[in-house]
Design a protein around this motif. Structure first.
Motif, short mmCIF file in Angstrom:
data_model
loop_
_atom_site.label_atom_id
_atom_site.label_comp_id
_atom_site.label_asym_id
_atom_site.label_seq_id
_atom_site.Cartn_x
_atom_site.Cartn_y
_atom_site.Cartn_z
N CYS A 94 0.83 -1.21 0.00
CA CYS A 94 0.00 0.00 0.00
C CYS A 94 0.87 1.26 0.00
O CYS A 94 0.59 2.22 -0.71
CB CYS A 94 -0.92 -0.02 1.22
SG CYS A 94 -2.04 1.40 1.31
N GLU A 121 2.34 1.98 -3.46
CA GLU A 121 1.42 2.34 -4.54
C GLU A 121 1.42 3.86 -4.71
O GLU A 121 1.42 4.60 -3.74
CB GLU A 121 -0.01 1.90 -4.20
CG GLU A 121 -0.32 0.49 -4.59
CD GLU A 121 -1.80 0.17 -4.40
OE1 GLU A 121 -2.65 0.94 -4.88
OE2 GLU A 121 -2.06 -0.85 -3.73
N GLU A 122 1.43 4.27 -5.97
CA GLU A 122 1.43 5.71 -6.24
C GLU A 122 0.11 6.35 -5.84
O GLU A 122 0.07 7.38 -5.21
CB GLU A 122 1.70 5.95 -7.73
CG GLU A 122 2.80 6.94 -7.94
CD GLU A 122 3.12 7.08 -9.40
OE1 GLU A 122 2.47 7.93 -10.05
OE2 GLU A 122 4.01 6.35 -9.87
N ASN A 123 -0.98 5.72 -6.21
CA ASN A 123 -2.32 6.22 -5.90
C ASN A 123 -3.13 5.08 -5.29
O ASN A 123 -3.91 4.45 -5.99
CB ASN A 123 -3.03 6.75 -7.16
CG ASN A 123 -2.36 7.98 -7.72
OD1 ASN A 123 -2.04 8.89 -6.96
ND2 ASN A 123 -2.12 7.98 -9.02
N PRO A 124 -2.95 4.81 -4.00
CA PRO A 124 -3.69 3.70 -3.40
C PRO A 124 -5.19 3.94 -3.47
O PRO A 124 -5.67 5.07 -3.39
CB PRO A 124 -3.21 3.66 -1.95
CG PRO A 124 -2.40 4.88 -1.74
CD PRO A 124 -2.14 5.53 -3.05
N LYS A 125 -5.94 2.84 -3.66
CA LYS A 125 -7.39 2.93 -3.72
C LYS A 125 -7.92 3.30 -2.34
O LYS A 125 -7.39 2.86 -1.32
CB LYS A 125 -7.99 1.60 -4.14
CG LYS A 125 -7.63 1.19 -5.55
CD LYS A 125 -8.26 -0.14 -5.87
CE LYS A 125 -7.84 -0.59 -7.25
NZ LYS A 125 -8.31 -1.93 -7.53
N LEU A 126 -8.94 4.11 -2.33
CA LEU A 126 -9.60 4.43 -1.07
C LEU A 126 -10.52 3.29 -0.69
O LEU A 126 -11.18 2.71 -1.55
CB LEU A 126 -10.39 5.73 -1.19
CG LEU A 126 -9.58 7.00 -1.43
CD1 LEU A 126 -10.52 8.18 -1.62
CD2 LEU A 126 -8.65 7.25 -0.25
#
Length: 180
Positions: free
Chosen positions: A161, A164-169
């Protein structure tokens, strides 16, 4: 020097124990064994003893009116009994699980309570036949940080996590509601 002897024998019940025995007969059953025991300054304590009876027994023992108390492992569950002598025979949790070392030493610590008894004695009955030997084990327990153990268990997921560049919300549908 003459010693004045009490007119009451050491096993004769006090008025308080006589009243408690009468209450037990009325509240539980007229032939409930505890009532007869109380009249001999003996009590017993177990997990499902009715609450008012339990409080009466605990109070009478703490005040020294009950001379002997037979108990299940409920004694280790937060009940603060000042006992000078503790006789232990095959202590168990429930009907079958032997106490681990920490639980055993907690129980042993009930003998000799500060402010009541200077020291206590623990008598292990038939110790050589016990299925475990908790008195031979240390009473030290390891206390581990919950945060540390949780992080260690989920390290790979946390690392992924974080990388990750843009972790999922997390949404309500994705959330693990069992851990909330």
């Amino acid at each position: 020097m003459k010693w004045k002897q009490s007119s009451r024998s050491s096993f004769e019940p006090s008025d308080r124990l006589t009243e408690l025995a009468a209450f037990v007969k009325m509240a539980v059953h007229k032939e409930y064994d505890l009532a007869r025991c109380l009249l001999r300054r003996v009590g017993y304590h177990y997990g499902r003893i009715p609450a008012l009876v339990r409080r009466g027994v605990e109070s009478a023992f703490a005040d020294g009116e009950i001379k002997y108390l037979v108990t299940t492992s409920t004694l280790i569950q937060g009940v603060n009994f000042p006992a000078g002598n503790l006789f232990v025979c095959q202590p168990k949790k429930g009907k079958t699980l032997p106490l681990d070392a920490g639980e055993f030493w907690n129980l042993a610590g009930r003998a000799g309570r500060l402010g009541k008894e200077f020291q206590g004695n623990i008598f292990l009955i038939d110790y050589d036949t016990w299925t475990t030997a908790p008195a031979n084990e240390t009473n030290e327990i390891e206390i581990q940080s919950y945060l540390k153990s949780t992080l260690a268990e989920n390290l790979l997921g946390l690392e992924a996590c974080a990388l990750e560049e843009n972790p999922k919300l997390e949404t309500g549908e994705q959330a693990d509601v069992d851990t909330l």
